[in-house]
Design an enzyme around this catalytic site. Structure first.
Site, PDB file in Angstrom:
ATOM      1  N   CYS A 106      -7.927   1.248  51.597  1.00 51.27           N
ATOM      2  CA  CYS A 106      -6.843   0.935  50.660  1.00 51.27           C
ATOM      3  C   CYS A 106      -6.940   1.707  49.349  1.00 51.27           C
ATOM      4  CB  CYS A 106      -6.825  -0.560  50.353  1.00 51.27           C
ATOM      5  SG  CYS A 106      -6.831  -1.580  51.818  1.00 51.27           S
TER       6      CYS A 106
ATOM      7  N   HIS B 112      -6.455  -4.431  43.551  1.00 54.53           N
ATOM      8  CA  HIS B 112      -6.103  -4.392  44.973  1.00 54.53           C
ATOM      9  C   HIS B 112      -5.997  -5.843  45.450  1.00 54.53           C
ATOM     10  CE1 HIS B 112      -5.957  -3.718  49.177  1.00 54.53           C
ATOM     11  NE2 HIS B 112      -7.133  -4.268  49.390  1.00 54.53           N
TER      12      HIS B 112
ATOM     13  N   GLU C  22      -3.566   3.820  56.099  1.00 53.66           N
ATOM     14  CA  GLU C  22      -4.620   3.444  57.045  1.00 53.66           C
ATOM     15  C   GLU C  22      -4.012   3.246  58.418  1.00 53.66           C
ATOM     16  OE1 GLU C  22      -7.364   0.266  55.874  1.00 53.66           O
ATOM     17  OE2 GLU C  22      -6.317   0.252  53.961  1.00 53.66           O
TER      18      GLU C  22
HETATM   19  N1  CAA Z   1      -6.199 -26.206  51.140  1.00 56.59           N
HETATM   20  C1  CAA Z   1      -6.602 -25.374  50.145  1.00 56.59           C
HETATM   21  N2  CAA Z   1      -7.418 -24.299  50.376  1.00 56.59           N
HETATM   22  C2  CAA Z   1      -7.832 -24.060  51.638  1.00 56.59           C
HETATM   23  C3  CAA Z   1      -7.446 -24.907  52.709  1.00 56.59           C
HETATM   24  C4  CAA Z   1      -6.590 -26.012  52.415  1.00 56.59           C
HETATM   25  N3  CAA Z   1      -6.183 -26.869  53.374  1.00 56.59           N
HETATM   26  N4  CAA Z   1      -8.017 -24.424  53.836  1.00 56.59           N
HETATM   27  C5  CAA Z   1      -8.728 -23.330  53.493  1.00 56.59           C
HETATM   28  N5  CAA Z   1      -8.615 -23.112  52.159  1.00 56.59           N
HETATM   29  C6  CAA Z   1      -9.205 -22.037  51.373  1.00 56.59           C
HETATM   30  C7  CAA Z   1     -10.652 -21.769  51.712  1.00 56.59           C
HETATM   31  O1  CAA Z   1     -11.518 -22.618  50.976  1.00 56.59           O
HETATM   32  C8  CAA Z   1     -10.758 -20.301  51.320  1.00 56.59           C
HETATM   33  O2  CAA Z   1     -10.866 -20.185  49.913  1.00 56.59           O
HETATM   34  P1  CAA Z   1     -12.263 -19.790  49.216  1.00 56.59           P
HETATM   35  O3  CAA Z   1     -12.625 -18.424  49.779  1.00 56.59           O
HETATM   36  O4  CAA Z   1     -11.934 -19.724  47.768  1.00 56.59           O
HETATM   37  O5  CAA Z   1     -13.230 -20.835  49.604  1.00 56.59           O
HETATM   38  C9  CAA Z   1      -9.398 -19.739  51.692  1.00 56.59           C
HETATM   39  O6  CAA Z   1      -8.515 -20.841  51.751  1.00 56.59           O
HETATM   40  C10 CAA Z   1      -9.379 -19.028  53.035  1.00 56.59           C
HETATM   41  O7  CAA Z   1      -9.829 -19.934  54.007  1.00 56.59           O
HETATM   42  P2  CAA Z   1     -10.896 -19.481  55.095  1.00 56.59           P
HETATM   43  O8  CAA Z   1     -12.023 -18.751  54.433  1.00 56.59           O
HETATM   44  O9  CAA Z   1     -11.217 -20.649  55.941  1.00 56.59           O
HETATM   45  O10 CAA Z   1     -10.000 -18.444  55.900  1.00 56.59           O
HETATM   46  P3  CAA Z   1     -10.358 -17.601  57.170  1.00 56.59           P
HETATM   47  O11 CAA Z   1     -11.729 -17.901  57.690  1.00 56.59           O
HETATM   48  O12 CAA Z   1      -9.231 -17.772  58.110  1.00 56.59           O
HETATM   49  O13 CAA Z   1     -10.416 -16.075  56.661  1.00 56.59           O
HETATM   50  C11 CAA Z   1     -10.170 -14.073  55.487  1.00 56.59           C
HETATM   51  C12 CAA Z   1      -9.918 -15.584  55.460  1.00 56.59           C
HETATM   52  C13 CAA Z   1     -11.664 -13.787  55.627  1.00 56.59           C
HETATM   53  C14 CAA Z   1      -9.681 -13.486  54.184  1.00 56.59           C
HETATM   54  C15 CAA Z   1      -9.413 -13.447  56.700  1.00 56.59           C
HETATM   55  O14 CAA Z   1      -8.041 -13.669  56.566  1.00 56.59           O
HETATM   56  C16 CAA Z   1      -9.670 -11.961  56.878  1.00 56.59           C
HETATM   57  O15 CAA Z   1     -10.589 -11.564  57.582  1.00 56.59           O
HETATM   58  N6  CAA Z   1      -8.792 -11.086  56.264  1.00 56.59           N
HETATM   59  C17 CAA Z   1      -8.922  -9.630  56.411  1.00 56.59           C
HETATM   60  C18 CAA Z   1     -10.027  -9.072  55.557  1.00 56.59           C
HETATM   61  C19 CAA Z   1      -9.697  -9.099  54.075  1.00 56.59           C
HETATM   62  O16 CAA Z   1      -8.559  -9.157  53.669  1.00 56.59           O
HETATM   63  N7  CAA Z   1     -10.735  -8.989  53.247  1.00 56.59           N
HETATM   64  C20 CAA Z   1     -10.567  -8.922  51.820  1.00 56.59           C
HETATM   65  C21 CAA Z   1     -11.589  -8.004  51.159  1.00 56.59           C
HETATM   66  S1  CAA Z   1     -11.568  -6.397  51.965  1.00 56.59           S
HETATM   67  C22 CAA Z   1     -10.196  -5.592  51.312  1.00 56.59           C
HETATM   68  O17 CAA Z   1      -9.703  -5.976  50.283  1.00 56.59           O
HETATM   69  C23 CAA Z   1      -9.655  -4.432  52.068  1.00 56.59           C
HETATM   70  C24 CAA Z   1      -8.399  -4.819  52.765  1.00 56.59           C
HETATM   71  O18 CAA Z   1      -7.324  -4.712  52.211  1.00 56.59           O
HETATM   72  C25 CAA Z   1      -8.492  -5.358  54.115  1.00 56.59           C
END
Ligand code: CAA
Length: 445
Positions: free
Chosen positions: A120, A244, A83
């Site tokens: 991916c 994945h 990608e």
């Molecule tokens: N202690 C324990 N857990 C905590 C915590 C703490 N202090 N703070 C946050 N968490 C948990 C949250 O509850 C959350 O878990 P749940 O989803 O189980 O509730 C997790 O940690 C992540 O926290 P946030 O949701 O607050 O994190 P974020 O808003 O910063 O975003 C994300 C997370 C959306 C994955 C972001 O990193 C992102 O956009 N990543 C890129 C997109 C991605 O990877 N998507 C995955 C599906 S798409 C795919 O698979 C294709 C690809 O490869 C990209």
């Protein structure tokens, strides 16, 4: 029918690492446990300044060819899944072939080369292409080299920055394979989605929360589609289920969804009835929303049961051992998960020969693919030859300022010149650009 599948695997990690709980989280003012417990990540790999998708792919391929004593004549096809391509016309596979031709006698002039794109899932699709090419009898006795290579970088400040990574997985696809035989049966879940995309831009536009929902929805469709042509799956059918893995927390959700689906109507649902009741059936609810709420409540209960926790610990957790240390490698990610599970089995002394894996690939945009694999008797030798633990231990540990500088150095829109952090040693390196803006590479002894 002769078995076709993965005959050899090599993994090459980017040579730098970012420590997420100890370096990244404090700089962002975040709780380190968001990374370790929430996302399930410890460190992510980054490319040094002389590394890119070509060097990492070529270095993985060279390790594979050296170890299996292969020459270019043995390879009839080179497909690269990525990608992170930097050219809309000339495929990365030509650059990688050019690198390999610097160090081997002979050439790849009669090998078919290409580049696969579907986020991916393209790594798995390249394996499919190789499988079909061999099954069609067009390979003239030669094997296919499939290379999944990515620099999974997000714009600085994007939430995706937490889930970056860089590395390559090279796989040899052949008849009578040593590692795994692929099932003919496959299931797909595919839909036009706008969750993660790179419309002619280096860093992705992402709707993170939506991307997670789309991942799960497509994965469920793919499992149903797989079952329609294979069999009704049961959790005990598979030794491991590599998914994945954009980050391990995503797989925690996918594993629960898959388990809930697989136990429906089975002895396991019966066994759990006294503890958490039976799964809600759609016909028992007035609306879809009410049914979905009931399913969510059931899953909340299910994930706390010992039965589920034990299954997750044995079947899913071992697939995440490398992902926690390397982050997201996009096209390579599911193949890293497979390697991690087999590596775990070898370390535990489990005899995997004849046992089954269920492999769940996913690409944003979006498509999931599910197929089964049967482990072959050469798996332990192959997995024991991996040097990934040493490579990971040798990575240079970036501080936050260095991380920002490295990110800038790999940003195509910036002209940031910085010194490398590590010394190349017996590997391909990116040396600059040629007269038509093509990238140039050399092998450093
Ligand atoms: N202690 C324990 N857990 C905590 C915590 C703490 N202090 N703070 C946050 N968490 C948990 C949250 O509850 C959350 O878990 P749940 O989803 O189980 O509730 C997790 O940690 C992540 O926290 P946030 O949701 O607050 O994190 P974020 O808003 O910063 O975003 C994300 C997370 C959306 C994955 C972001 O990193 C992102 O956009 N990543 C890129 C997109 C991605 O990877 N998507 C995955 C599906 S798409 C795919 O698979 C294709 C690809 O490869 C990209």
């Amino acid at each position: 029918m002769t078995a076709v599948g993965i005959d050899a695997i090599e993994i090459w990690t980017g040579k730098l690492q970012l420590d997420l709980p100890n370096t990244f989280a404090p700089a962002k003012g975040e709780d380190p446990e968001k990374y370790t417990k929430g996302l399930g990540l410890e460190t992510s790999s980054f490319p040094d300044t002389y590394e890119d998708i070509v060097t990492m792919g070529a270095n993985a391929a060279k390790r594979l060819m050296d170890r299996r004593d292969l020459s270019p004549d043995d390879i009839g096809r080179i497909d690269v899944a990525t990608e992170s391509a930097f050219d809309n016309s000339k495929p990365v596979s030509t650059y990688i072939a050019g690198c390999l031709e610097q160090v081997y006698d002979g050439d790849f002039h009669h090998a078919n080369k290409g580049e696969r794109k579907f986020a991916c899932v393209a790594g798995t699709q390249s394996i499919d292409d190789a499988y079909n090419w061999i099954r069609a009898g067009r390979n003239r006795g030669r094997a296919a080299l499939v290379i999944a290579t990515d620099t999974a970088l997000y714009a600085r400040g994007d939430p995706g920055e937490a889930t970056q990574g860089a590395g390559a997985v090279a796989m040899l696809i052949d008849e009578d394979p040593s590692v795994v035989e692929l099932s003919t049966e496959q299931g797909y879940g595919s839909a036009d989605e706008t969750d993660f995309l790179k419309p002619n831009q280096q860093f992705p536009s992402v709707d993170g929360k939506r991307s997670m929902q789309v991942y799960l929805a497509r994965m469920r469709e793919a499992l149903e589609d797989f079952e329609s042509v294979a069999w009704d799956t049961h959790p005990d059918d598979f030794e491991f289920i590599p998914f994945h893995t954009p980050f391990p927390g995503m797989v925690r959700k996918a594993g629960l969804l898959g388990y809930r689906h697989m136990i429906r109507g089975t002895d396991i649902e019966d066994d759990l009835e006294a503890e958490i009741g039976r799964q809600p059936r759609e016909s028992e609810y007035d609306s879809w929303d009410a049914y979905e709420d009931a399913i969510r409540d059931y899953m909340d209960e299910l994930k706390r049961t010992d039965r589920y926790r034990d299954w997750y610990g044995e079947t899913i957790e071992p697939t995440l051992g490398l992902a926690r240390r390397v982050g997201n490698w996009y096209t390579g990610s599911v193949h890293v998960a497979r390697a991690a599970s087999l590596k775990h089995a070898a370390e535990q002394g489990v005899d995997m020969t004849g046992r089954k894996l269920l492999v769940g690939s996913y690409g944003s945009g979006a498509q999931a693919e599910i197929h089964a694999e049967t482990v072959r008797d050469g798996w332990a030798d192959e997995v024991s030859a991996l040097s990934i633990d040493d490579q990971l231990d040798r990575r240079y540990d970036l501080d936050f300022d260095e991380y920002e500088t490295v990110h800038d150095a790999h940003n195509h829109d910036l002209d940031a010149e910085i010194e490398e952090f590590t010394q190349p040693d017996g590997e391909f390196v990116h040396t600059g650009w040629g007269r038509m803006n093509e990238r140039k590479y050399d092998y450093v002894e």
